[in-house]
Structures are given as structure tokens and as C-alpha cells.
Design an enzyme around this catalytic site. Sequence first.
Site, PDB file in Angstrom:
ATOM      1  N   CYS A  14       3.659  -4.105   1.206  1.00  0.00           N
ATOM      2  CA  CYS A  14       3.517  -3.506   2.611  1.00  0.00           C
ATOM      3  C   CYS A  14       3.446  -4.293   3.835  1.00  0.00           C
ATOM      4  O   CYS A  14       3.487  -3.724   4.826  1.00  0.00           O
ATOM      5  CB  CYS A  14       1.938  -2.867   2.223  1.00  0.00           C
ATOM      6  SG  CYS A  14       0.699  -3.898   2.168  1.00  0.00           S
TER       7      CYS A  14
ATOM      8  N   ARG B  33      -8.511   2.022  12.168  1.00  0.00           N
ATOM      9  CA  ARG B  33      -8.583   0.972  11.064  1.00  0.00           C
ATOM     10  C   ARG B  33      -9.675   0.251  11.323  1.00  0.00           C
ATOM     11  O   ARG B  33     -10.284  -0.284  12.101  1.00  0.00           O
ATOM     12  CB  ARG B  33      -7.545  -0.003  11.644  1.00  0.00           C
ATOM     13  CG  ARG B  33      -7.374  -1.282  10.677  1.00  0.00           C
ATOM     14  CD  ARG B  33      -6.442  -2.100  10.741  1.00  0.00           C
ATOM     15  NE  ARG B  33      -5.022  -1.490  10.023  1.00  0.00           N
ATOM     16  CZ  ARG B  33      -4.186  -2.309   9.606  1.00  0.00           C
ATOM     17  NH1 ARG B  33      -3.956  -3.497   9.872  1.00  0.00           N
ATOM     18  NH2 ARG B  33      -3.042  -1.457   8.964  1.00  0.00           N
TER      19      ARG B  33
ATOM     20  N   GLN C 214       0.431   3.993   4.809  1.00  0.00           N
ATOM     21  CA  GLN C 214       1.320   3.085   4.136  1.00  0.00           C
ATOM     22  C   GLN C 214       2.110   3.626   2.691  1.00  0.00           C
ATOM     23  O   GLN C 214       3.390   3.568   2.361  1.00  0.00           O
ATOM     24  CB  GLN C 214       0.755   1.943   3.772  1.00  0.00           C
ATOM     25  CG  GLN C 214       1.337   0.818   3.140  1.00  0.00           C
ATOM     26  CD  GLN C 214       2.544   0.197   4.155  1.00  0.00           C
ATOM     27  OE1 GLN C 214       2.057  -0.459   5.074  1.00  0.00           O
ATOM     28  NE2 GLN C 214       3.750   0.089   3.604  1.00  0.00           N
TER      29      GLN C 214
ATOM     30  N   ASP D   7       0.604  -7.016  -2.957  1.00  0.00           N
ATOM     31  CA  ASP D   7       0.156  -7.285  -1.816  1.00  0.00           C
ATOM     32  C   ASP D   7      -0.589  -8.412  -1.843  1.00  0.00           C
ATOM     33  O   ASP D   7      -0.655  -9.066  -2.810  1.00  0.00           O
ATOM     34  CB  ASP D   7      -0.901  -5.931  -1.565  1.00  0.00           C
ATOM     35  CG  ASP D   7      -1.437  -5.774  -0.042  1.00  0.00           C
ATOM     36  OD1 ASP D   7      -1.247  -6.548   0.966  1.00  0.00           O
ATOM     37  OD2 ASP D   7      -2.612  -5.026   0.066  1.00  0.00           O
TER      38      ASP D   7
ATOM     39  N   HIS E  87      -5.257   2.983   1.975  1.00  0.00           N
ATOM     40  CA  HIS E  87      -4.139   2.892   3.044  1.00  0.00           C
ATOM     41  C   HIS E  87      -3.095   3.938   3.144  1.00  0.00           C
ATOM     42  O   HIS E  87      -1.974   3.734   2.756  1.00  0.00           O
ATOM     43  CB  HIS E  87      -3.519   1.213   2.867  1.00  0.00           C
ATOM     44  CG  HIS E  87      -2.560   0.953   4.331  1.00  0.00           C
ATOM     45  ND1 HIS E  87      -2.685   1.766   5.387  1.00  0.00           N
ATOM     46  CD2 HIS E  87      -2.116  -0.311   4.585  1.00  0.00           C
ATOM     47  CE1 HIS E  87      -1.748   1.172   6.531  1.00  0.00           C
ATOM     48  NE2 HIS E  87      -1.841  -0.141   5.875  1.00  0.00           N
TER      49      HIS E  87
HETATM   50  N1  NVA Z   1      -4.471  -5.163   1.469  1.00  0.00           N
HETATM   51  C1  NVA Z   1      -4.300  -5.531   2.817  1.00  0.00           C
HETATM   52  C2  NVA Z   1      -3.325  -4.594   3.397  1.00  0.00           C
HETATM   53  C3  NVA Z   1      -2.629  -5.203   4.900  1.00  0.00           C
HETATM   54  C4  NVA Z   1      -1.679  -4.087   5.435  1.00  0.00           C
HETATM   55  C5  NVA Z   1      -5.687  -5.826   3.718  1.00  0.00           C
HETATM   56  O1  NVA Z   1      -6.400  -4.744   3.792  1.00  0.00           O
HETATM   57  O2  NVA Z   1      -5.604  -6.555   4.284  1.00  0.00           O
HETATM   58  N1   CP Z   2       1.291  -2.828   6.330  1.00  0.00           N
HETATM   59  C1   CP Z   2       0.386  -2.755   7.486  1.00  0.00           C
HETATM   60  O1   CP Z   2      -0.372  -2.030   7.575  1.00  0.00           O
HETATM   61  O2   CP Z   2       0.486  -3.935   8.594  1.00  0.00           O
HETATM   62  P1   CP Z   2      -0.152  -4.185   9.439  1.00  0.00           P
HETATM   63  O3   CP Z   2      -1.565  -4.723   9.176  1.00  0.00           O
HETATM   64  O4   CP Z   2       0.632  -5.270  10.452  1.00  0.00           O
HETATM   65  O5   CP Z   2      -0.387  -2.851  10.356  1.00  0.00           O
END
Ligand code: NVA
Ligand code: CP
Length: 303
Positions: free
Chosen positions: A261, A103, A133, A221, A130
Site C-alpha cells: 500500500c 484518518r 486502500q 506492509d 484501511h
Molecule cells: N499499516 C500502515 C498503513 C499506512 C498506509 C499504517 O497504519 O501506518
Molecule cells: N497507502 C496510504 O494510505 O498512504 P498514505 O499514508 O500516504 O496516505
Amino acid sequence: MNKDFLALSDWSLEDLESIFSLTRELKQKQKAGTPHQLLKGQTLGMIFEKSSTRTRVSFEVGMFQLGGHGLFLHSGTTQMGRGEPIKDTARVMSSYCDGVMARTYSHAALEEFAENSYIPVINGLSDLYHPCQLVADMFTVTEHKEDYKNLKYCWIGDGNNMANSWINAAALVGFELRIATPKGYEPDPKIIALAEKSGANVILTNDPREAAEGIDVLNTDVWASMGHEAEQEERIKAFKGFQINSSLLELAAPDAVVMHCLPAHRDEEITDDVVEGSQSIIFDEAENRLHVQKAIMATLMAR
Ligand code: NVA
Ligand code: CP
């Protein structure tokens, strides 16, 4: 299938559907308590530059259920966090682990890691995409609807990594995707152009009501993704009117489903009553991260 899974554009529709069918099998086995140790003795290195609940826990538990081990690494406590080149880390981790999930902020850094790895690399979220997801999201729709390919999907909110992944999904599967964002928060035009080249039907609007009209699947989101926390206040103003709430939901098809998500900011981008309502499939979606990612790992890391 490609060695790595960095974006949905790495896959064909056939790849996606073979992951769905293995997911179904592994989910059934896990529920029945039937062993399914497809990755016995294998290790997944899990590198996190950002926070996580679902991704970390579902990959780590998933590896355990497959008979292997998930090794959590916060990048800040590794030498990468002190400037060790990505390519050196990738080569060294390839000699210890059987796969890596990362990540990251930069998607280019993830690509560099994958190019220099001899083992599969899975995107656990980057600033651009992502994809795990999205596989879980579409799989969840298959469990609730007859034909996930012939539904209309909408995205209400920020044109972020999730929106970009929905665009890739629209290109891969061929469904109609409407995206409603405030002006200035549209998804990456290069990603839209690429998807359209492969025939994707993506409709952009700045009107959430237009996107929701008669729709089968609604998605949203947070308004400020990880890395954009400093813009939270200005985004709350910019995204006013882009909330999924009961009046927006009334415009959708009567049997429409709602997805997010997670993590959610309840009563910001989505109201508490919609999260808890009968049309929400949000917690099934979260659970399916586990089952889908087990299928992805078992496929990419198979010996
Ligand atoms: N768009 C959000 C998704 C988190 C799972 C982020 O990147 O923080
Ligand atoms: N949806 C998702 O990726 O959640 P986290 O940020 O908790 O991993």
C-alpha cells in the site's frame, strides 16, 4: 449502499462491483480529459490525525476533478484536538460539508463521528481498517488478472489494519487468503471469527514460505504502522524472515503479482528489486487510489 464507508463489511459484493465499474468509467474519462464533474460545488472535509501522502492528495485531487473541493484539516489544529466532543464536531461539519473523510487512530472514534454526522463519512485509515486502500488494491488486480475472485492471495508481515481489511475482503469476495505473521503479531481474532462466520477462507500461519507457495497475489506492509514507531527496533527482530524478496517470490505462481500500500521501507519488509521488478503492481495500486475514491465519493455523495 450504507451512508458511510468505514469498513468493507459495510458493503455487499454488488456494491463493490458497482464501484469498480464507476471507477473504470471515471478513470477513462480522466485519462481522455473528458469532464466528469459529478460533485460540482460540493465539499469534502478531510480530517487527519496521522500523516499521509497518498490519501490526502488523492482525495483532494479527486474532489477537484469531480468539480468540488477537498478541505484539509489536521485534527491537531482543530478544536477536536483541544477536546471538543466528536459528536459536536460531527454535527457542525455536517452543516458545512457534503461528506467527510477521516484518518484516525481509534476506529471507535470514527464510528462515533459517523453516527453523529448527517453526511457520508469515509474511513481514510484507522488503527483497525484501511478499506479505501483495499478497494484500490482489488481494482488493480482486476486490471492485471482475468478473474480477481478466483485467485489466491497472501499477506506476509504484520496483522495490522491492512491485514484486517484483507480479511474483510476475503469474506466479501470469497477468495482464499493466507496470512503469515510472526507469533504474537496475528490479526485481530474477532475480525477473523466474524469473517469466518460469513464463509471466509482465511488460513493463518507463522511460515511465510507456506503462505507464498503457488500464490497469485502477494501483499505486505510496513512492520511498524503509524502509532507503533517506538517498537520499530523490536519489530525488525520479530519480523526477520518475513520479507518479500526474490527467493520468496520464486515460490509463488510464475505470473504472481506483488502489492504494497506504501509507504514502503525498502529492504525491510520488501526488497528494492521486488518493488522495482516486473511483477510489482505497486505504483498502479497507488494511482488507483485516486480513481477508486472518486467513484466512492461520487456514489456516496450523489444528490
Ligand atoms: N499499516 C500502515 C498503513 C499506512 C498506509 C499504517 O497504519 O501506518
Ligand atoms: N497507502 C496510504 O494510505 O498512504 P498514505 O499514508 O500516504 O496516505
